[in-house]
Structures are given as C-alpha cells and as structure tokens.
Design a protein around this motif. Structure first.
Motif, PDB file in Angstrom:
ATOM      1  N   ARG A   1      51.216   6.947  -5.761  1.00 50.63           N
ATOM      2  CA  ARG A   1      50.633   5.557  -6.476  1.00 50.63           C
ATOM      3  C   ARG A   1      49.488   5.589  -7.249  1.00 50.63           C
ATOM      4  O   ARG A   1      49.569   4.939  -8.391  1.00 50.63           O
ATOM      5  CB  ARG A   1      50.493   4.418  -5.252  1.00 50.63           C
ATOM      6  CG  ARG A   1      50.015   3.236  -5.391  1.00 50.63           C
ATOM      7  CD  ARG A   1      49.494   2.554  -4.447  1.00 50.63           C
ATOM      8  NE  ARG A   1      48.274   3.077  -4.095  1.00 50.63           N
ATOM      9  CZ  ARG A   1      47.964   3.317  -2.675  1.00 50.63           C
ATOM     10  NH1 ARG A   1      48.844   3.314  -1.906  1.00 50.63           N
ATOM     11  NH2 ARG A   1      46.915   3.961  -2.525  1.00 50.63           N
ATOM     12  N   ASP A   2      48.697   6.652  -6.800  1.00 52.11           N
ATOM     13  CA  ASP A   2      47.235   6.391  -7.627  1.00 52.11           C
ATOM     14  C   ASP A   2      47.416   7.386  -8.843  1.00 52.11           C
ATOM     15  O   ASP A   2      46.570   7.528  -9.444  1.00 52.11           O
ATOM     16  CB  ASP A   2      46.146   7.117  -6.748  1.00 52.11           C
ATOM     17  CG  ASP A   2      45.814   5.883  -5.483  1.00 52.11           C
ATOM     18  OD1 ASP A   2      46.213   4.708  -5.938  1.00 52.11           O
ATOM     19  OD2 ASP A   2      45.098   6.412  -4.762  1.00 52.11           O
ATOM     20  N   GLY A   3      48.589   8.039  -9.016  1.00 55.42           N
ATOM     21  CA  GLY A   3      48.703   8.832 -10.089  1.00 55.42           C
ATOM     22  C   GLY A   3      48.533  10.221 -10.174  1.00 55.42           C
ATOM     23  O   GLY A   3      48.270  10.760 -11.293  1.00 55.42           O
ATOM     24  N   PHE A   4      48.021  10.839  -9.102  1.00 54.24           N
ATOM     25  CA  PHE A   4      47.453  12.109  -8.799  1.00 54.24           C
ATOM     26  C   PHE A   4      48.909  13.141  -8.644  1.00 54.24           C
ATOM     27  O   PHE A   4      48.472  14.107  -8.864  1.00 54.24           O
ATOM     28  CB  PHE A   4      46.703  12.134  -7.943  1.00 54.24           C
ATOM     29  CG  PHE A   4      45.321  11.320  -7.722  1.00 54.24           C
ATOM     30  CD1 PHE A   4      44.392  11.444  -9.013  1.00 54.24           C
ATOM     31  CD2 PHE A   4      44.932  10.482  -6.818  1.00 54.24           C
ATOM     32  CE1 PHE A   4      43.482  10.580  -9.169  1.00 54.24           C
ATOM     33  CE2 PHE A   4      43.924   9.669  -7.054  1.00 54.24           C
ATOM     34  CZ  PHE A   4      43.088   9.746  -8.089  1.00 54.24           C
ATOM     35  N   VAL A   5      49.798  12.643  -8.052  1.00 49.76           N
ATOM     36  CA  VAL A   5      50.822  13.381  -7.526  1.00 49.76           C
ATOM     37  C   VAL A   5      52.164  12.696  -8.113  1.00 49.76           C
ATOM     38  O   VAL A   5      52.308  11.678  -8.313  1.00 49.76           O
ATOM     39  CB  VAL A   5      51.073  13.524  -6.041  1.00 49.76           C
ATOM     40  CG1 VAL A   5      52.543  14.040  -5.692  1.00 49.76           C
ATOM     41  CG2 VAL A   5      49.846  14.374  -5.577  1.00 49.76           C
ATOM     42  N   GLN A   6      53.235  13.747  -8.639  1.00 48.39           N
ATOM     43  CA  GLN A   6      54.701  13.344  -9.129  1.00 48.39           C
ATOM     44  C   GLN A   6      55.419  13.798  -8.316  1.00 48.39           C
ATOM     45  O   GLN A   6      55.567  14.933  -7.870  1.00 48.39           O
ATOM     46  CB  GLN A   6      54.942  13.739 -10.611  1.00 48.39           C
ATOM     47  CG  GLN A   6      56.212  13.342 -11.084  1.00 48.39           C
ATOM     48  CD  GLN A   6      56.362  13.950 -12.296  1.00 48.39           C
ATOM     49  OE1 GLN A   6      55.464  14.144 -13.110  1.00 48.39           O
ATOM     50  NE2 GLN A   6      57.557  14.303 -12.564  1.00 48.39           N
ATOM     51  N   ARG A   7      56.391  12.919  -7.765  1.00 47.99           N
ATOM     52  CA  ARG A   7      57.439  13.067  -6.982  1.00 47.99           C
ATOM     53  C   ARG A   7      58.715  13.430  -7.650  1.00 47.99           C
ATOM     54  O   ARG A   7      59.145  12.449  -8.331  1.00 47.99           O
ATOM     55  CB  ARG A   7      57.705  12.003  -5.822  1.00 47.99           C
ATOM     56  CG  ARG A   7      58.956  12.130  -4.668  1.00 47.99           C
ATOM     57  CD  ARG A   7      58.669  11.035  -3.937  1.00 47.99           C
ATOM     58  NE  ARG A   7      59.776  11.158  -2.687  1.00 47.99           N
ATOM     59  CZ  ARG A   7      61.130  10.722  -3.209  1.00 47.99           C
ATOM     60  NH1 ARG A   7      61.481  10.317  -4.197  1.00 47.99           N
ATOM     61  NH2 ARG A   7      62.056  10.961  -2.091  1.00 47.99           N
ATOM     62  N   THR A   8      59.565  14.389  -7.527  1.00 52.42           N
ATOM     63  CA  THR A   8      60.676  14.667  -8.155  1.00 52.42           C
ATOM     64  C   THR A   8      61.911  14.992  -7.112  1.00 52.42           C
ATOM     65  O   THR A   8      61.626  15.637  -6.305  1.00 52.42           O
ATOM     66  CB  THR A   8      60.663  15.741  -9.282  1.00 52.42           C
ATOM     67  OG1 THR A   8      59.582  15.588 -10.132  1.00 52.42           O
ATOM     68  CG2 THR A   8      61.798  15.893 -10.118  1.00 52.42           C
TER      69      THR A   8
END
Length: 114
Positions: free
Chosen positions: A66-73
């Motif tokens: 949500r905070d833009g630190f991790v991307q879920r694929t």
C-alpha cells in the motif's frame, strides 16, 4: 539468488529494539531485508520470519504494498513479492538504523527494562 536462512534474524535481534518504524509495523524492516536480493514467495519469507504469525506477515506485506515499497505479482500458481525502487531506497537507511541499534544495544535494553 540464494535461499533465505532460517537464522537470518536472531531471536534477540537489534532490529526488534529499533525505536523507528517503516510504515506502521515493527516487522516491515525485516520483510524489506528479506526482499533485498530479489522477488520472494510468501513461503520463502516464512523461513527467516518464522517468529511472525502468518496473519502479521500478510498485514506487513499489504501495508508495504500500500505504501509503495513492495510490489505483489500474482501468477497462475504463485504470488511473489519484490521491492519497488522506493522500497530499495530504504535499504541503506535501514542498514544505518540497524547499525545504530547495535551500537546502542545496552542503552536500548536498559531503557526498555526501566
């Protein structure tokens, strides 16, 4: 990319004493460190983060996403998590905070105990 070690974070780890938080939870820094070397599956993250309940790990990952630190694929049969550029930009400050905690370990423990 090598596998994550189960002993990556000692039970008594300076990162648990950090008075600083990434986002809103105390586990986020450890999650970021686990993703430092590339994308990981949830089951891989569970190895060094075994002290974190599955529910808390999921909440940490969602917050970091949500905070833009991790991307879920999401793929057909698996999901991976990886650092975004913003997340990567936190690794060096995180290293500095951990070094600070190690340098002030005794003071932090004394403050917690008093």
């Amino acid at each position: 990319m090598t596998g994550l070690r189960a002993d990556m974070f000692e039970e008594i780890c300076p990162s648990t004493l950090l008075p600083f938080r990434v986002g809103t939870d105390k586990w986020a820094g450890m999650v970021l460190r686990c993703l430092e070397d590339g994308p990981r599956r949830y089951s891989e993250l569970r190895v060094p983060l075994a002290r974190i309940s599955p529910k808390m790990l999921t909440q940490s990952l969602r917050g970091l996403e949500r905070d833009g630190f991790v991307q879920r694929t999401a793929y057909e049969r698996r999901v991976t998590y990886e650092l975004t550029d913003l997340g990567r930009s936190l690794l060096e400050p995180l290293r500095l905070m951990c070094a600070w905690a190690e340098d002030h370990w005794d003071e932090l423990l004394d403050a917690r105990e008093s």
